[in-house]
Design a protein around this motif. Structure first.
Motif, PDB file in Angstrom:
ATOM      1  N   SER A   8       0.849  -1.194   0.000  1.00 30.17           N
ATOM      2  CA  SER A   8       0.000   0.000   0.000  1.00 30.17           C
ATOM      3  C   SER A   8       0.885   1.245   0.000  1.00 30.17           C
ATOM      4  CB  SER A   8      -0.909   0.012   1.229  1.00 30.17           C
ATOM      5  OG  SER A   8      -1.731  -1.135   1.249  1.00 30.17           O
ATOM      6  N   GLU A  10       0.837   5.831  -1.308  1.00 26.07           N
ATOM      7  CA  GLU A  10       0.115   7.052  -1.642  1.00 26.07           C
ATOM      8  C   GLU A  10       0.704   7.674  -2.893  1.00 26.07           C
ATOM      9  OE1 GLU A  10      -0.042   9.900   1.461  1.00 26.07           O
ATOM     10  OE2 GLU A  10      -1.479   8.776   2.693  1.00 26.07           O
ATOM     11  N   GLY A  13      -1.038  12.200  -2.143  1.00 27.66           N
ATOM     12  CA  GLY A  13      -2.011  12.210  -1.058  1.00 27.66           C
ATOM     13  C   GLY A  13      -3.160  11.251  -1.219  1.00 27.66           C
ATOM     14  N   PRO A  15      -4.547   7.443  -1.457  1.00 25.72           N
ATOM     15  CA  PRO A  15      -4.094   6.080  -1.140  1.00 25.72           C
ATOM     16  C   PRO A  15      -4.119   5.185  -2.378  1.00 25.72           C
ATOM     17  CG  PRO A  15      -6.316   6.457  -0.304  1.00 25.72           C
ATOM     18  CD  PRO A  15      -5.797   7.797  -0.769  1.00 25.72           C
ATOM     19  N   THR A  16      -3.138   4.303  -2.479  1.00 24.13           N
ATOM     20  CA  THR A  16      -3.028   3.426  -3.642  1.00 24.13           C
ATOM     21  C   THR A  16      -2.585   2.031  -3.214  1.00 24.13           C
ATOM     22  OG1 THR A  16      -0.720   4.107  -4.026  1.00 24.13           O
ATOM     23  CG2 THR A  16      -2.452   5.304  -5.223  1.00 24.13           C
ATOM     24  N   HIS A  93      -6.231   3.039  -7.250  1.00 25.72           N
ATOM     25  CA  HIS A  93      -6.983   3.456  -6.070  1.00 25.72           C
ATOM     26  C   HIS A  93      -7.738   2.250  -5.512  1.00 25.72           C
ATOM     27  CE1 HIS A  93     -10.322   5.467  -3.845  1.00 25.72           C
ATOM     28  NE2 HIS A  93      -9.315   6.221  -3.458  1.00 25.72           N
ATOM     29  N   TYR A 149      -8.940  13.908  -5.527  1.00 25.10           N
ATOM     30  CA  TYR A 149      -8.505  14.043  -4.134  1.00 25.10           C
ATOM     31  C   TYR A 149      -9.640  14.597  -3.266  1.00 25.10           C
ATOM     32  CZ  TYR A 149      -5.915  15.686  -0.062  1.00 25.10           C
ATOM     33  OH  TYR A 149      -5.483  15.914   1.228  1.00 25.10           O
ATOM     34  N   VAL A 153     -10.834  11.638  -0.952  1.00 27.32           N
ATOM     35  CA  VAL A 153      -9.921  11.725   0.193  1.00 27.32           C
ATOM     36  C   VAL A 153     -10.383  12.794   1.180  1.00 27.32           C
ATOM     37  CG1 VAL A 153      -7.551  12.151   0.940  1.00 27.32           C
ATOM     38  CG2 VAL A 153      -7.969  10.926  -1.194  1.00 27.32           C
TER      39      VAL A 153
END
Length: 226
Positions: A8, A10, A13, A15-16, A93, A149, A153
């Motif tokens: 995991s 980012e 900013g 998350p991936t 993502h 984003y 996010v």
């Protein structure tokens, strides 16, 4: 081309999940039987694509034979395989599966050996010779990234904090309601207790009055009947 989950992370900013090529991607049929369909094979780490190039002895691999059999690396001078420089990856993502960042790197190789009638190959040993390698990369950026984003996010984070704020504000209200209910219950119990005492007092007074009354005489009763 099958990719596997690695870790995991980012991207700007966001998350991936990072997916990379497994070591079996270009493995030969001996090391990884599902790849037997790409044979005739040589060492693991290269894939035969001769049928795509008019049966020319062409192979593809990772740049600098990354994740390949060490024999291929040692056969050519100047190769220095590195994960940071030569591995391919795809960052997506977690919720939407949209690719956020990717880098695809491949190398084109030519299998050469001694050919009778060509003097220049008279003393050449069989070798898989790298011809070139290329990298194609791309990522989400600009207004699309900002919108992504904000939607996936920023807003979820705000809502996450708001639920704790509302929970914190509700605690004093719950306590106040509990206190008021306790007070109302206490008042009700006092009210019913007072009414019960008054009722008992009235009953006692009535009983006492009844005892103090003189007995009724017969003539009076007869006159009352008349």
């Amino acid at each position: 081309m099958k990719l596997v989950y690695e870790q995991s992370g980012e991207f700007e900013g966001v998350p991936t999940y990072r997916f990379v090529a497994p070591k079996t991607l270009f493995a030969n049929g001996t090391d990884y039987p599902p790849n037997e369909g790409f044979c005739p094979c040589l060492q693991s780490g290269i894939q035969n694509v001769s049928s795509c190039r008019y049966n020319a002895p062409m192979f593809i691999s990772h740049p600098h034979f990354y994740n390949a059999d060490p024999f291929l690396v040692d056969a050519v001078e100047g190769l220095h395989p590195s994960k940071e420089q030569h591995a391919l990856f795809l960052d997506v993502h977690p919720m939407t599966g949209i690719p956020m960042n990717c880098s695809i790197k491949l190398q084109l190789n030519l299998y050469i050996k001694q050919v009778s009638g060509i003097l220049q190959t008279g003393k050449m040993k069989p070798v898989v010779l790298p011809l070139l390698w290329f990298a194609e990369s791309g990522s989400i950026e600009g207004s699309v990234l900002n919108q992504f984003y904000t939607t996936l996010v920023l807003l979820p984070s705000v809502l996450d904090y708001l639920q704790y704020i509302f929970l914190g504000l509700s605690i004093p209200l719950i306590i106040t309601a509990a206190v008021l209910m306790a007070r109302n219950k206490e008042k009700c119990s006092l009210f019913w207790s007072s009414n019960k005492k008054n009722s008992d007092t009235n009953k006692a007074d009535e009983a006492t009055s009844a005892k103090k009354l003189p007995p009724v005489k017969g003539p009076v009763l007869r006159e009352a009947r008349l």
